[in-house]
Design a protein around this motif. Structure first.
Motif, PDB file in Angstrom:
ATOM      1  N   LEU A  65      -2.565  -5.295   3.826  1.00 24.39           N
ATOM      2  CA  LEU A  65      -2.364  -6.303   3.074  1.00 24.39           C
ATOM      3  C   LEU A  65      -1.009  -5.653   2.768  1.00 24.39           C
ATOM      4  O   LEU A  65       0.030  -6.235   2.934  1.00 24.39           O
ATOM      5  N   ASP A  66       0.131  -4.254   3.349  1.00 23.00           N
ATOM      6  CA  ASP A  66       0.576  -4.114   2.824  1.00 23.00           C
ATOM      7  C   ASP A  66       2.076  -4.285   3.611  1.00 23.00           C
ATOM      8  O   ASP A  66       1.663  -3.905   4.912  1.00 23.00           O
ATOM      9  N   PRO A  67       3.142  -5.374   4.048  1.00 17.72           N
ATOM     10  CA  PRO A  67       3.616  -5.062   4.656  1.00 17.72           C
ATOM     11  C   PRO A  67       4.571  -3.628   5.339  1.00 17.72           C
ATOM     12  O   PRO A  67       4.485  -2.974   5.098  1.00 17.72           O
ATOM     13  N   VAL A  68       4.521  -3.986   6.658  1.00 16.60           N
ATOM     14  CA  VAL A  68       5.772  -2.730   7.121  1.00 16.60           C
ATOM     15  C   VAL A  68       7.044  -3.570   6.845  1.00 16.60           C
ATOM     16  O   VAL A  68       7.169  -4.521   7.370  1.00 16.60           O
ATOM     17  N   LEU A  69       7.347  -2.781   6.312  1.00 17.91           N
ATOM     18  CA  LEU A  69       9.101  -3.108   6.399  1.00 17.91           C
ATOM     19  C   LEU A  69      10.147  -2.608   7.084  1.00 17.91           C
ATOM     20  O   LEU A  69      10.383  -1.052   6.764  1.00 17.91           O
ATOM     21  N   ASP A  70      11.004  -3.443   8.141  1.00 15.71           N
ATOM     22  CA  ASP A  70      12.796  -2.298   8.304  1.00 15.71           C
ATOM     23  C   ASP A  70      13.566  -2.565   7.838  1.00 15.71           C
ATOM     24  O   ASP A  70      14.315  -2.234   7.857  1.00 15.71           O
ATOM     25  N   ASP A  71      14.111  -3.775   6.347  1.00 12.79           N
ATOM     26  CA  ASP A  71      14.956  -3.431   5.648  1.00 12.79           C
ATOM     27  C   ASP A  71      14.530  -2.927   4.030  1.00 12.79           C
ATOM     28  O   ASP A  71      15.062  -3.683   3.305  1.00 12.79           O
ATOM     29  N   GLU A  72      13.955  -2.278   3.752  1.00  9.00           N
ATOM     30  CA  GLU A  72      13.703  -1.318   2.363  1.00  9.00           C
ATOM     31  C   GLU A  72      14.682  -1.242   1.915  1.00  9.00           C
ATOM     32  O   GLU A  72      15.283  -0.295   2.575  1.00  9.00           O
ATOM     33  N   GLY A  73      15.046  -1.060   0.436  1.00  4.06           N
ATOM     34  CA  GLY A  73      16.564  -0.241   0.406  1.00  4.06           C
ATOM     35  C   GLY A  73      17.565  -1.429   0.407  1.00  4.06           C
ATOM     36  O   GLY A  73      18.518  -1.633  -0.181  1.00  4.06           O
ATOM     37  N   VAL A  74      17.943  -1.896   1.698  1.00  6.68           N
ATOM     38  CA  VAL A  74      18.740  -2.151   2.020  1.00  6.68           C
ATOM     39  C   VAL A  74      19.469  -4.153   1.287  1.00  6.68           C
ATOM     40  O   VAL A  74      20.402  -4.293   0.234  1.00  6.68           O
TER      41      VAL A  74
END
Lengths: 415, 324
Positions: A65-74
């Motif tokens: 259910l949790d997405p895989v994120l590539d832009d976390e933080g920025v």
């Protein structure tokens, strides 16, 4: 002067000078009249650099259910800049963000130099401890300040602290204290501790032990879960797990809550409902202490949640929130001081005057002794916030927020 | 002729009688219950509970005094309550998440702060049209209108600014940085000053509205024995004689009493939990406070400066309006 003016309107000199000024404005125009705070100054620019690292391919949230994120933080930094500029346009201040995301096996210092070349006067770090320390030690950083928006290591706030380093992400100790306070409120003070086999988990276990001691809990047992990497879809959460976990915890002495240390989200999500005794699960999974969560909508937080979602097209995570707080700290300090000069901004940020709205019910501010942002911590289930620490009744002579994390007296940080 | 006058007087007297006899009513919006509680000013008891839309917060009386306008944020609307029947008679759409509303005394205009859109909407509630949208800073919240109807001040919570809007031109002409997270604006009755409260900054900024439009003074609060972080300035009420200013201090559970002329804080009065908004009654002998967490209204005697009663209402009471 103002009192007189209020009674008489304007005297002759005032009226003439006002008329003169008006004439000048009409003749020459007044650039920025509409935008700057009626003062007509040219806009000053402050450039921030976001230094991040690509996601570790091996790390994916256990729940599908949790997405895989590539832009976390920025994304948090970007929204912070947008928020700052909404006020900055009226104050003649403009924030600019430059970004550098380094590959997993890349050179983090190269990323730093890129940012500096693009004019970054301040750095927001989305890096883990080791890479962050390399940045702090690099000569090219000079006297730029770095905001740590990702690394929870207690050491960075104590023996390995740095005068040019500020932390907007909570330390492991702050998170552990926040949970320990809530569990004390519940009187669930006999903990069984289950931890993973990573370095991060061992550090978190230390923080749990310190928090347990501080708030009068008893850790009745500690046991390592021997995690081996596997695809998150290989175990549906019941195939073998349903039989393995009860056996794993069966020998535990009587406890009231099972506390998990699994920062990489390898196995903790499997534990709720699978224990031998009917006990709640808390820690990195289950009931979690965290700086930010989508279920939190109080104190105006719904505004930030919606603004972020519209901006980034996804939910805000604690890492996004920490980066946003870093950028907003600078925005608050530059707006209040009317200056983008580093010393002026830092003096203000560390002063008693600094009060940042973080949508957490209480203003957030920086601890002068280790530069950690003091902040309330959410204690939340997966779908609903259960509480917010500090809990009522934990008093502190300075601020109730200082009951979370290493206090001044016990801090080994010396700038 | 004489007979006509006499008849006119008699009709007038009859028309006036119920008005004279009618006790004051206090309206309280309950954010969590989707209701408005009606308190009788004599008995100080809840006499009626009106069902409204979802998440009612700010309220304002219509200029003719026949209707109460209630911003119902989750319905993105303004509910209009008939004060005779105490029922919602119509609902006006009001843009995303309307929170605070004010009404123009001359024109049929409602001013609405739309938190999500960084604008103040101007709505013609007779034509039921959107007149215009005025851009302001991030998260507009507090609105205050000058007694002469010339100025509207909007506060933006994230930008921490008071945007001073010229209501002829319908645009913001001055922008002033105030304390962090400004919540509420109230003009003094002579229109010379606007008081802007800031929740996180825990201050009230006094704006000079005659000459410079600058902040001429900042009031700070220091409640003895209460953690500094819990002192948060929200609702403001100013007596028309220029004597007192009252400021609700949120989770510190206190109302500050301020000398309106010297800006000196005279006292802190204990109220219910998380005191949010304030309203004075008609003759300004009483101050009513909404207390969000304890779910009640504290009645303060203005002469004696003491709380005399607490009235349980719905869950999370937010706004309060006294029908004159």
């Amino acid at each position: 002067m103002q009192r007189v003016a209020r009674e008489t309107g304007c005297d002759a000199v005032r009226c003439v000078s006002a008329l003169l000024l008006w004439t000048i404005v009409v003749l020459l125009g007044w650039p920025g009249l509409a935008s700057a705070q009626d003062s007509g100054q040219d806009s000053e620019t402050i450039t921030l650099g976001y230094l991040g690292m690509e996601r570790d391919e091996d790390l994916e949230p256990l729940s599908v259910l949790d997405p895989v994120l590539d832009d976390e933080g920025v994304q948090g930094a970007r929204l912070g800049v947008s928020d700052n500029n909404a006020a900055g346009q009226f104050l003649g201040q403009e924030f600019v963000l430059v970004e550098s995301i380094v590959a997993r096996d890349g050179d983090v210092l190269e990323g730093l130099h890129e940012l500096i070349d693009q004019g970054a006067g301040w750095v927001i770090s989305g890096l883990p401890r080791e890479e962050l320390e390399a940045v702090m030690a690099d000569a090219a950083l000079e006297d730029r300040m770095v905001f740590n928006a990702a690394a929870p290591d207690n050491a960075l706030r104590s023996e390995a602290c740095h005068p040019n380093l500020y932390h907007t992400t909570p330390s492991r100790r702050m998170l552990a204290d926040a949970l320990a306070q809530f569990l004390a409120y519940k009187k669930w003070d006999r903990w069984a501790l289950v931890y993973g086999n990573t370095d991060e988990d061992r550090l978190l276990v230390e923080a749990y032990r310190e928090a347990a001691t501080r708030f009068g809990h008893d850790i009745v047992t500690e046991k390592m879960w021997p995690h081996e990497p596997m695809a998150r879809r290989a175990e549906g959460g019941f195939h073998a797990i349903q039989r393995e976990i009860p056996v794993f915890v069966q020998e535990f002495p009587q406890y009231e809550v099972l506390v998990i240390a699994d920062e990489n989200d390898y196995f903790g999500e499997y534990f709720p409902y699978q224990t031998w005794l009917p006990r709640p699960v808390a820690g990195t999974q289950g009931l979690m202490p965290t700086a930010w969560h989508r279920a939190h909508e109080s104190w105006g937080a719904v505004q930030l949640q919606r603004r972020f979602e519209e901006f980034a097209g996804r939910r805000m995570t604690p890492k996004d929130f920490a980066a946003w707080l870093a950028v907003r700290s600078l925005g608050e300090a530059t707006a209040r001081t009317g200056s983008v000069a580093r010393d002026v901004v830092l003096d203000y940020m560390l002063s008693d005057e600094f009060q940042l709205a973080g949508y957490l019910g209480l203003p957030v501010s920086y601890r002068t002794w280790n530069h950690q942002l003091r902040q309330p911590i959410l204690v939340t289930g997966p779908r609903m916030v259960a509480s917010v620490s500090p809990q009522e009744g934990y008093l502190h002579p300075r601020s109730p927020l200082d009951s979370l994390g290493a206090d001044e007296g016990e801090s080994s940080c010396r700038f | 002729m004489i007979r006509h006058i006499a008849l006119g007087l008699a009709v007038g007297a009859i028309a006036l009688m119920p008005v004279v006899a009618k006790a004051e009513r206090i309206f309280v919006s309950n954010e969590k219950d989707n209701t408005v509680s009606v308190i009788d000013g004599e008995s100080l008891e809840v006499v009626e509970t009106i069902d409204v839309g979802r998440r009612p917060r700010a309220m304002v009386l219509g200029p003719d005094g026949n209707e109460l306008f209630v911003a119902v944020g989750d319905d993105e609307a303004i509910d209009m309550i008939d004060l005779e029947t105490l029922e919602v008679v119509r609902s006006q759409s009001a843009g995303e998440d309307p929170e605070v509303i004010r009404v123009d005394s001359e024109r049929p205009y409602l001013y609405v702060s739309n938190e999500d859109d960084n604008i103040v909407s101007v709505i013609d509630y007779e034509q039921r049209t959107l007149v215009t949208e005025i851009p302001v800073g991030v998260e507009p919240e507090g609105l205050g209108i000058s007694p002469d109807g010339k100025w509207l001040i909007a506060t933006s919570e994230t930008s921490s600014m008071a945007h001073i809007i010229d209501l002829e031109a319908m645009e913001a002409v001055h922008h002033r940085l105030v304390g962090a997270r400004p919540r509420h604006v109230e003009f003094t009755h002579d229109g010379a000053e606007a008081w802007v409260s800031s929740e996180i900054g825990a201050t009230v900024s006094i704006l000079d509205m005659q000459d410079t439009y600058d902040i001429k003074h900042t009031i700070r609060f220091d409640v003895p024995g209460v953690p500094r972080e819990t002192v948060q300035a929200v609702g403001v009420a100013l007596t028309s004689d220029g004597r007192y200013g009252f400021v609700a201090l949120g989770p510190s559970n206190r109302v500050a009493v301020i000398d309106q002329q010297t800006y000196e804080v005279l006292d802190y009065l204990l109220t219910g939990q998380r005191v949010w908004h304030l309203a004075l009654n008609g003759d300004e002998s009483r101050l009513y406070t909404t207390n969000g967490v304890s779910g009640d209204v504290t009645v303060i005697d203005v002469d004696g400066l003491e709380a005399i009663r607490s009235i349980p209402v719905g869950r999370f009471p937010w706004g309060v309006v006294v029908e004159p």
